[in-house]
Scaffold this active site. Structure first.
Site, PDB file in Angstrom:
ATOM      1  N   ARG A  62      32.699  50.083  63.136  1.00 27.92           N
ATOM      2  CA  ARG A  62      32.548  48.634  63.913  1.00 27.92           C
ATOM      3  C   ARG A  62      32.230  49.045  65.492  1.00 27.92           C
ATOM      4  O   ARG A  62      31.663  48.142  66.147  1.00 27.92           O
ATOM      5  CB  ARG A  62      33.579  48.005  63.655  1.00 27.92           C
ATOM      6  CG  ARG A  62      33.855  47.647  62.163  1.00 27.92           C
ATOM      7  CD  ARG A  62      34.870  46.448  62.061  1.00 27.92           C
ATOM      8  NE  ARG A  62      34.718  45.690  60.697  1.00 27.92           N
ATOM      9  CZ  ARG A  62      35.596  45.335  60.046  1.00 27.92           C
ATOM     10  NH1 ARG A  62      36.850  45.461  60.443  1.00 27.92           N
ATOM     11  NH2 ARG A  62      35.291  44.738  58.915  1.00 27.92           N
ATOM     12  N   LYS A 103      35.909  37.554  41.117  1.00 29.25           N
ATOM     13  CA  LYS A 103      36.225  36.316  40.753  1.00 29.25           C
ATOM     14  C   LYS A 103      35.294  35.112  40.989  1.00 29.25           C
ATOM     15  O   LYS A 103      34.834  35.342  41.767  1.00 29.25           O
ATOM     16  CB  LYS A 103      37.539  35.684  41.403  1.00 29.25           C
ATOM     17  CG  LYS A 103      38.840  36.479  41.186  1.00 29.25           C
ATOM     18  CD  LYS A 103      39.832  35.751  42.071  1.00 29.25           C
ATOM     19  CE  LYS A 103      41.285  36.346  41.811  1.00 29.25           C
ATOM     20  NZ  LYS A 103      42.077  35.939  42.929  1.00 29.25           N
ATOM     21  N   GLY A 113      32.278  44.133  53.036  1.00 34.55           N
ATOM     22  CA  GLY A 113      33.369  44.418  52.055  1.00 34.55           C
ATOM     23  C   GLY A 113      32.821  45.426  50.984  1.00 34.55           C
ATOM     24  O   GLY A 113      32.183  46.260  51.135  1.00 34.55           O
ATOM     25  N   GLY A 142      33.536  38.228  54.828  1.00 39.81           N
ATOM     26  CA  GLY A 142      33.894  36.680  54.717  1.00 39.81           C
ATOM     27  C   GLY A 142      32.888  35.655  55.427  1.00 39.81           C
ATOM     28  O   GLY A 142      32.384  34.989  54.787  1.00 39.81           O
TER      29      GLY A 142
HETATM   30  P1  AMP Z   1      34.958  41.187  45.038  1.00 40.55           P
HETATM   31  O1  AMP Z   1      35.864  41.493  46.278  1.00 40.55           O
HETATM   32  O2  AMP Z   1      34.989  39.454  44.623  1.00 40.55           O
HETATM   33  O3  AMP Z   1      33.427  41.166  45.402  1.00 40.55           O
HETATM   34  O4  AMP Z   1      35.331  42.175  43.916  1.00 40.55           O
HETATM   35  C1  AMP Z   1      35.441  43.323  43.995  1.00 40.55           C
HETATM   36  C2  AMP Z   1      36.052  43.876  42.864  1.00 40.55           C
HETATM   37  O5  AMP Z   1      35.613  43.453  41.601  1.00 40.55           O
HETATM   38  C3  AMP Z   1      36.090  45.281  42.626  1.00 40.55           C
HETATM   39  O6  AMP Z   1      37.367  45.774  43.313  1.00 40.55           O
HETATM   40  C4  AMP Z   1      35.611  45.732  41.152  1.00 40.55           C
HETATM   41  O7  AMP Z   1      36.401  46.924  40.643  1.00 40.55           O
HETATM   42  C5  AMP Z   1      36.323  44.496  40.629  1.00 40.55           C
HETATM   43  N1  AMP Z   1      35.550  44.071  39.540  1.00 40.55           N
HETATM   44  C6  AMP Z   1      34.273  44.101  38.945  1.00 40.55           C
HETATM   45  N2  AMP Z   1      33.882  43.962  37.878  1.00 40.55           N
HETATM   46  C7  AMP Z   1      34.914  43.973  37.342  1.00 40.55           C
HETATM   47  C8  AMP Z   1      35.356  43.961  35.892  1.00 40.55           C
HETATM   48  N3  AMP Z   1      34.459  43.729  34.888  1.00 40.55           N
HETATM   49  N4  AMP Z   1      36.844  43.847  35.601  1.00 40.55           N
HETATM   50  C9  AMP Z   1      37.567  43.770  36.627  1.00 40.55           C
HETATM   51  N5  AMP Z   1      37.488  44.112  37.823  1.00 40.55           N
HETATM   52  C10 AMP Z   1      36.095  44.106  38.285  1.00 40.55           C
END
Ligand code: AMP
Length: 389
Positions: free
Chosen positions: A38, A198, A346, A369
Site C-alpha cells: 500500500r 455470500k 481483497g 469494499g
Molecule cells: P468473498 O469475500 O465474498 O469474495 O468470499 C471469498 C471466500 O469465499 C473465500 O474465502 C472462499 O474460500 C469462499 N468460498 C468460495 N467458494 C466457496 C464454496 N464453494 N464453499 C465455501 N466457501 C467458498
C-alpha cells in the site's frame, strides 16, 4: 462528472495534504510491516507532488484503534519504510492535529506523515471542527486512498469544504479510470464473473451489473443459493436460506444473461487435500467446494469472447487445494482473453495471484469494499466530494 486530477493542480511552493491508504498489515506488536504494497501504491503520487515542488502532509488511518491512541497502530514504522523507498527523510508527527503538528508544517520538498487519523474519534464521525483543523495544515488537497473512498470521514470528505481545491491522486485516478471504463459504456461483450462466499454481500452488485453486462457468470458458494432457488440439490453446501427468494427474483430478471455452474467439485469435508469428486447434482451430505470442469469450459468460452471483464470473488475455496482449480482456470482464461480486465480487491486479488496471472490483469483494485460499492453503482463519497473538472 469527471474530477480534478493532481495533474490539474499548480503545486509549486504549495503545501499539499495527501490522504493516502497506508493501512498496512503489521506483525504483532506493531513494529514490523509485513507488506509495504500500500505504501508503494501511492509512491507515484508522492513522487510527482515532490517533483512539482510541493511540501507534503501525508495522512492515513491504520487498523481500528477505536478513537484512542494505540502505540501498536502507530504509523511510525510506515514513516521509516516510506523514507527508505523515497530516499529522503520523512518526518513523523506526534499526532494529526494540534499546535505541535502545526509547527512541523513541511517546506517544499519536505514530507511530513501525520499520526493515525483514527486515534481521534472525530475522524470517523466526520466532525467538522476536526476536519477544519486537518485542512488548516494545507493549501491544497489530494485523495489517493481509493480503499477509503466509500467512507465519509473527516479526512476523505469533511475537510474538503475547507480547502480551495480537492483532486484525485494518480492511484485514485487509475482506479476511477478503469472502473469507469468497465462499467460505463464498456467494450462489448462485457462479462462479469462473481464468486465468493455470500450472495448477501453482492446483491447490489448483481442488480447493478445486470443493467449493463452481456453475461454474468456466478461461481463460488454464492451459486448454491441460486441453485436452491431453481430447486436443484445443494447437499451441505453453503446456502443462504433467507436469500433463496431473492435469488429466485434475480434469476427471473436476469434470464439468459446469467450462467450458473453446471457441475461441481464436492467433498465430504472442507479440508485441504480432501478426497473429492465431480458431480452434476450435489449428493446429500456433500459440500460443493469448486466449479467443475464442464463449468470451467463453459465460463472460459464466454470469457474468451469478452472485450471487457469484471471479476469479483473466487470460484471455490481457492485457499485449499484441490478446490483452487476452478479459480485458477478462470484466472488463466481472463489472462488469455486480451480483454480489458478489472478485478476487485481483497480475496479477488489473492485469487488472481494464486492463479499466477496478476500481471496479465489490466487493473487490480486496491480497495475491496470501495470497488464493490463502485460496482453497485453507488457514488463513493470520497470521490463525489472532489472538485469537478
Ligand atoms: P468473498 O469475500 O465474498 O469474495 O468470499 C471469498 C471466500 O469465499 C473465500 O474465502 C472462499 O474460500 C469462499 N468460498 C468460495 N467458494 C466457496 C464454496 N464453494 N464453499 C465455501 N466457501 C467458498
Amino acid at each position: 462528472m469527471p474530477k480534478l486530477s493532481i495533474r490539474d493542480l499548480d503545486l509549486k511552493g504549495k503545501r499539499l495534504f495527501i490522504r493516502v491508504d497506508f493501512n498496512v498489515p503489521l506483525a504483532p506488536g506493531g513494529q514490523e510491516i509485513t507488506s509495504d504494497k500500500r505504501i508503494k501504491a501511492s509512491l507515484p503520487t508522492i513522487k510527482y507532488a515532490l517533483e512539482q515542488g510541493a511540501g507534503l502532509v501525508l495522512a492515513s488511518h491504520l487498523g481500528r484503534p477505536k478513537g484512542k491512541p494505540n502505540p501498536e497502530m502507530s504509523l511510525k514504522p510506515v514513516a521509516a519504510r516510506l523514507s527508505e523507498l523515497l530516499g529522503r527523510p520523512v518526518k513523523m508527527a506526534p499526532d494529526c492535529i494540534g499546535p505541535e503538528v502545526e509547527a512541523m508544517k513541511p517546506a517544499p520538498g519536505e514530507v511530513l506523515l501525520l499520526e493515525n487519523l483514527r486515534f481521534h474519534p472525530e475522524e470517523e464521525k466526520n466532525d467538522p471542527e476536526f476536519a477544519r483543523k486537518l485542512a488548516a495544515l494545507c493549501d491544497l488537497y489530494v485523495n489517493d486512498a481509493f480503499g477509503s473512498a466509500h467512507r465519509a470521514h473527516a479526512s476523505t470528505v469533511g475537510m474538503i469544504q475547507f480547502v480551495p481545491k480537492a483532486a484525485a491522486g494518480l492511484l485514485m485516478d487509475k482506479e476511477l479510470e478503469y472502473l469507469t471504463k468497465a462499467t460505463r459504456n464498456p467494450e462489448r461483450p462485457c462479462v462479469a464473473i462473481l464468486g465468493g462466499a455470500k450472495v448477501s454481500d453482492k446483491i447490489e452488485v448483481i442488480q447493478n451489473l445486470a443493467k449493463f453486462v452481456d453475461r454474468l457468470l456466478i461461481g463460488g458458494a454464492m451459486a448454491y443459493t441460486f441453485l436452491k432457488a431453481q430447486g436443484r440439490p445443494t447437499g451441505k453446501s453453503l446456502v443462504e436460506d433467507d436469500k433463496v427468494g431473492l435469488a429466485g427474483e434475480l434469476l427471473a430478471s436476469l434470464g439468459s444473461k446469467l450462467m450458473l455452474p453446471a457441475d461441481h467439485v464436492v467433498a465430504a469435508e472442507l479440508k485441504e487435500g480432501a478426497e473429492c469428486q465431480v458431480v452434476e447434482a450435489i449428493p446429500e451430505g456433500m459440500l460443493g467446494l469448486d466449479i467443475g470442469p464442464k463449468t470451467v469450459a463453459a465460463f472460459s468460452a464466454e470469457i474468451a469472447k469478452a472485450r471487457t471483464i469484471i471479476w469479483n470473488g473466487p470460484m471455490g475455496v481457492f485457499e485449499k487445494p484441490p478446490f483452487d482449480k476452478g479459480t485458477v482456470a478462470v484466472g488463466k482464461a481472463v489472462a488469455a482473453s486480451g480483454a480489458v480486465s478489472v478485478v476487485g480487491g481483497g480475496d479477488s486479488e489473492k485469487a488472481v495471484k494464486s492463479a499466477g496471472v496478476a500481471d496479465k490483469i489490466s487493473h487490480i483494485s486496491t480497495g475491496g469494499g470501495a470497488s464493490l460499492e463502485f460496482l453497485s453503482g453507488i457514488e463513493l463519497p470520497g470521490v463525489a466530494a472532489l472538485t469537478d473538472k
